[in-house]
Design a protein around this motif. Sequence first.
Motif, PDB file in Angstrom:
ATOM      1  N   ALA A 137     -11.117   0.114   2.672  1.00 23.96           N
ATOM      2  CA  ALA A 137      -9.942  -0.146   1.843  1.00 23.96           C
ATOM      3  C   ALA A 137     -10.246  -1.343   0.957  1.00 23.96           C
ATOM      4  CB  ALA A 137      -8.720  -0.426   2.714  1.00 23.96           C
ATOM      5  N   VAL A 138      -9.743  -1.329  -0.267  1.00 22.47           N
ATOM      6  CA  VAL A 138      -9.936  -2.429  -1.207  1.00 22.47           C
ATOM      7  C   VAL A 138      -8.563  -2.995  -1.565  1.00 22.47           C
ATOM      8  CG1 VAL A 138     -10.860  -3.151  -3.439  1.00 22.47           C
ATOM      9  CG2 VAL A 138     -11.967  -1.290  -2.172  1.00 22.47           C
ATOM     10  N   ILE A 139      -8.414  -4.298  -1.410  1.00 26.24           N
ATOM     11  CA  ILE A 139      -7.192  -4.986  -1.841  1.00 26.24           C
ATOM     12  C   ILE A 139      -7.610  -6.039  -2.845  1.00 26.24           C
ATOM     13  CG2 ILE A 139      -5.173  -6.341  -1.146  1.00 26.24           C
ATOM     14  CD1 ILE A 139      -5.463  -5.206   1.671  1.00 26.24           C
ATOM     15  N   TYR A 140      -7.146  -5.896  -4.090  1.00 22.77           N
ATOM     16  CA  TYR A 140      -7.569  -6.831  -5.126  1.00 22.77           C
ATOM     17  C   TYR A 140      -6.389  -7.249  -5.998  1.00 22.77           C
ATOM     18  CZ  TYR A 140      -7.533  -2.889  -8.471  1.00 22.77           C
ATOM     19  OH  TYR A 140      -7.165  -1.824  -9.260  1.00 22.77           O
ATOM     20  N   ARG A 141      -6.580  -8.362  -6.706  1.00 25.15           N
ATOM     21  CA  ARG A 141      -5.534  -8.898  -7.580  1.00 25.15           C
ATOM     22  C   ARG A 141      -5.776  -8.415  -9.008  1.00 25.15           C
ATOM     23  NH1 ARG A 141      -4.560 -15.322  -8.837  1.00 25.15           N
ATOM     24  NH2 ARG A 141      -3.509 -14.959 -10.840  1.00 25.15           N
ATOM     25  N   ASN A 142      -4.836  -7.658  -9.554  1.00 26.82           N
ATOM     26  CA  ASN A 142      -5.075  -7.002 -10.837  1.00 26.82           C
ATOM     27  C   ASN A 142      -4.742  -7.857 -12.057  1.00 26.82           C
ATOM     28  OD1 ASN A 142      -2.256  -6.840 -11.145  1.00 26.82           O
ATOM     29  ND2 ASN A 142      -2.169  -4.780 -10.275  1.00 26.82           N
ATOM     30  N   ASP A 143      -4.233  -9.081 -11.854  1.00 27.81           N
ATOM     31  CA  ASP A 143      -3.986  -9.965 -13.001  1.00 27.81           C
ATOM     32  C   ASP A 143      -4.956 -11.141 -13.006  1.00 27.81           C
ATOM     33  OD1 ASP A 143      -2.946 -11.285 -10.802  1.00 27.81           O
ATOM     34  OD2 ASP A 143      -1.145 -12.009 -11.842  1.00 27.81           O
ATOM     35  N   ASP A 144      -6.116 -10.947 -12.367  1.00 22.86           N
ATOM     36  CA  ASP A 144      -7.129 -11.992 -12.269  1.00 22.86           C
ATOM     37  C   ASP A 144      -8.480 -11.402 -12.655  1.00 22.86           C
ATOM     38  OD1 ASP A 144      -8.317 -14.517 -11.433  1.00 22.86           O
ATOM     39  OD2 ASP A 144      -9.032 -13.422  -9.686  1.00 22.86           O
ATOM     40  N   GLU A 165     -17.055   5.562   2.253  1.00 24.66           N
ATOM     41  CA  GLU A 165     -15.924   6.158   1.539  1.00 24.66           C
ATOM     42  C   GLU A 165     -14.828   5.120   1.307  1.00 24.66           C
ATOM     43  OE1 GLU A 165     -12.663   9.803   2.104  1.00 24.66           O
ATOM     44  OE2 GLU A 165     -14.058   9.276   3.725  1.00 24.66           O
ATOM     45  N   ILE A 166     -14.358   5.018   0.086  1.00 23.58           N
ATOM     46  CA  ILE A 166     -13.192   4.189  -0.210  1.00 23.58           C
ATOM     47  C   ILE A 166     -11.950   5.051  -0.009  1.00 23.58           C
ATOM     48  CG2 ILE A 166     -11.947   2.886  -1.979  1.00 23.58           C
ATOM     49  CD1 ILE A 166     -14.608   2.135  -3.204  1.00 23.58           C
ATOM     50  N   VAL A 167     -11.188   4.721   1.023  1.00 22.65           N
ATOM     51  CA  VAL A 167     -10.047   5.564   1.414  1.00 22.65           C
ATOM     52  C   VAL A 167      -8.714   5.013   0.933  1.00 22.65           C
ATOM     53  CG1 VAL A 167     -11.258   6.506   3.422  1.00 22.65           C
ATOM     54  CG2 VAL A 167      -9.895   4.403   3.670  1.00 22.65           C
ATOM     55  N   SER A 168      -8.706   3.759   0.465  1.00 24.06           N
ATOM     56  CA  SER A 168      -7.455   3.160  -0.003  1.00 24.06           C
ATOM     57  C   SER A 168      -7.781   2.056  -1.002  1.00 24.06           C
ATOM     58  CB  SER A 168      -6.666   2.577   1.179  1.00 24.06           C
ATOM     59  OG  SER A 168      -5.553   1.824   0.734  1.00 24.06           O
ATOM     60  N   GLU A 169      -7.037   2.040  -2.111  1.00 25.60           N
ATOM     61  CA  GLU A 169      -7.116   0.945  -3.073  1.00 25.60           C
ATOM     62  C   GLU A 169      -5.707   0.495  -3.412  1.00 25.60           C
ATOM     63  OE1 GLU A 169      -9.988   0.092  -6.306  1.00 25.60           O
ATOM     64  OE2 GLU A 169     -10.194   2.270  -6.283  1.00 25.60           O
ATOM     65  N   THR A 170      -5.413  -0.766  -3.154  1.00 20.82           N
ATOM     66  CA  THR A 170      -4.100  -1.317  -3.483  1.00 20.82           C
ATOM     67  C   THR A 170      -4.292  -2.663  -4.176  1.00 20.82           C
ATOM     68  OG1 THR A 170      -3.963  -2.238  -1.240  1.00 20.82           O
ATOM     69  CG2 THR A 170      -2.815  -0.147  -1.642  1.00 20.82           C
ATOM     70  N   LYS A 188      -4.349   0.833   6.828  1.00 21.86           N
ATOM     71  CA  LYS A 188      -4.324   1.271   8.229  1.00 21.86           C
ATOM     72  C   LYS A 188      -4.074   2.759   8.335  1.00 21.86           C
ATOM     73  CE  LYS A 188      -2.244   0.073  12.699  1.00 21.86           C
ATOM     74  NZ  LYS A 188      -1.260  -0.801  13.389  1.00 21.86           N
ATOM     75  N   ASN A 189      -3.111   3.257   7.565  1.00 21.52           N
ATOM     76  CA  ASN A 189      -2.779   4.683   7.616  1.00 21.52           C
ATOM     77  C   ASN A 189      -3.908   5.556   7.085  1.00 21.52           C
ATOM     78  OD1 ASN A 189      -0.292   4.063   8.691  1.00 21.52           O
ATOM     79  ND2 ASN A 189       0.836   4.295   6.767  1.00 21.52           N
ATOM     80  N   ALA A 190      -4.726   4.996   6.207  1.00 22.48           N
ATOM     81  CA  ALA A 190      -5.861   5.750   5.662  1.00 22.48           C
ATOM     82  C   ALA A 190      -7.064   5.733   6.604  1.00 22.48           C
ATOM     83  CB  ALA A 190      -6.262   5.182   4.309  1.00 22.48           C
ATOM     84  N   GLY A 191      -6.944   4.987   7.684  1.00 25.36           N
ATOM     85  CA  GLY A 191      -8.027   4.918   8.658  1.00 25.36           C
ATOM     86  C   GLY A 191      -9.155   3.989   8.272  1.00 25.36           C
ATOM     87  N   ALA A 192      -8.884   3.010   7.407  1.00 23.66           N
ATOM     88  CA  ALA A 192      -9.927   2.084   6.978  1.00 23.66           C
ATOM     89  C   ALA A 192     -10.370   1.192   8.128  1.00 23.66           C
ATOM     90  CB  ALA A 192      -9.418   1.232   5.815  1.00 23.66           C
ATOM     91  N   ASP A 193     -11.674   1.182   8.398  1.00 24.12           N
ATOM     92  CA  ASP A 193     -12.215   0.292   9.431  1.00 24.12           C
ATOM     93  C   ASP A 193     -12.870  -0.939   8.810  1.00 24.12           C
ATOM     94  OD1 ASP A 193     -14.605   1.423   8.448  1.00 24.12           O
ATOM     95  OD2 ASP A 193     -14.704   2.858  10.096  1.00 24.12           O
ATOM     96  N   LEU A 194     -12.862  -1.023   7.465  1.00 19.92           N
ATOM     97  CA  LEU A 194     -13.349  -2.201   6.752  1.00 19.92           C
ATOM     98  C   LEU A 194     -12.450  -2.423   5.542  1.00 19.92           C
ATOM     99  CD1 LEU A 194     -17.002  -3.214   5.966  1.00 19.92           C
ATOM    100  CD2 LEU A 194     -15.291  -3.298   4.164  1.00 19.92           C
ATOM    101  N   VAL A 195     -12.025  -3.652   5.354  1.00 19.77           N
ATOM    102  CA  VAL A 195     -11.184  -4.000   4.204  1.00 19.77           C
ATOM    103  C   VAL A 195     -11.950  -4.979   3.334  1.00 19.77           C
ATOM    104  CG1 VAL A 195      -9.018  -5.027   3.421  1.00 19.77           C
ATOM    105  CG2 VAL A 195      -9.045  -3.605   5.491  1.00 19.77           C
ATOM    106  N   PHE A 196     -12.204  -4.568   2.095  1.00 20.27           N
ATOM    107  CA  PHE A 196     -12.928  -5.405   1.142  1.00 20.27           C
ATOM    108  C   PHE A 196     -11.926  -6.228   0.338  1.00 20.27           C
ATOM    109  CE2 PHE A 196     -15.166  -5.748  -3.114  1.00 20.27           C
ATOM    110  CZ  PHE A 196     -16.058  -6.735  -2.697  1.00 20.27           C
TER     111      PHE A 196
END
Length: 356
Positions: A137-144, A165-170, A188-196
């Motif tokens: 899963a990737v969590i990033y700041r889109n105004d930076d 596999e990238i299973v979630s991007e928020t 979590k719901n996407a089953g991500a075992d690593l969060v970038f």
Amino acid sequence: FVLGSCGPLTGSAAIYGQAVVNGAELAVEEINASDSTVKFTFLKQDDEADGEKALNAYNTMMDEGMQVLVGPTTTGASLTVSDQTNADRTFMLTPSASSPDVTKDKDNVFQVCFTDPNQGTGAADYIAENMTGAKVAVIYRNDDAYSQGIRDTFVKEAEAKGAFEIVSETTFTDATSTDFTVQLTAAKNAGADLVFLPIYYQPASVILSQAKAMSYEPTFFGVDGMDGILTMPGFDVALAEDVMLLTPFSADAPDELTKSFVGKYQEKYGEVPNQFAADAYDGIYALAAAAEKAGVKGDEAPEDICDAMIAAMQELTVTGLTGTMVWDATGAVTKTPTAVIIKDGVYVGAEAAAAE
């Protein structure tokens, strides 16, 4: 030479700016006390990681006789100031601004830290090679620009590698950086075992805390903006246990250069240096080497120093705390990031941790 540095010495990003100033000051003191023919006077200004304030800080230091800028610290501020230094023909070396846009079409601007594309590609390559089959899963700041830039190259390299596999991007913005329930639930719901997390340590600290509260325990993988989380006031370092990140510098490295630097830094400032301090320290030594190679004496006008330094920087090879560095005509540095993992509140090389 009159050097100037601006960065956030107050506010939420002060850990970065103060580390840059500390690392630069330590290098200046060492060089001035050595037999080097290059000597420095060092100026500093607080820009609060704000572009307009950084530009004001730059102009103030120019009025005070600055000839070379060592800064700004953050990418956003550097994007603003680099345009002005290019127009003025002032040589600029930023220790820690990592966006390629900082140097784009500006021959007078050079970087010490590795760039956003380097980090995005390096992170994807490391995960592909060492965590094959991971669901990410990737969590990033889109105004930076910093966060967006790393995310973009990470996703592109992940697709090219095809090893995970990238299973979630928020995403989130600065204004929404206090609640990550939606992003973590999606991961979590996407089953991500690593969060970038290609983000700075402040929102990362919130994510780690909220993930624990919801009993979500993936591997968290950050980038150099994560550096600073262990010394963040009020942060429970236990939350960062086993967090991985890419960094050009580890204070626990066994080489003599690092041990000497860390010892002097702790004695002078009472804390362990982070990679921002190390990049600034290396940057000052690179400037000294470039000045010697260029044959400038320090009494020339800033624009004359600038032209000489541009040529000299492209001929240098500097081995420092953050690796062996060379620069090309774009101003970008070439060096290799390394992966570390947080164990018991300190960085440990990922390879060493795996061996244990």
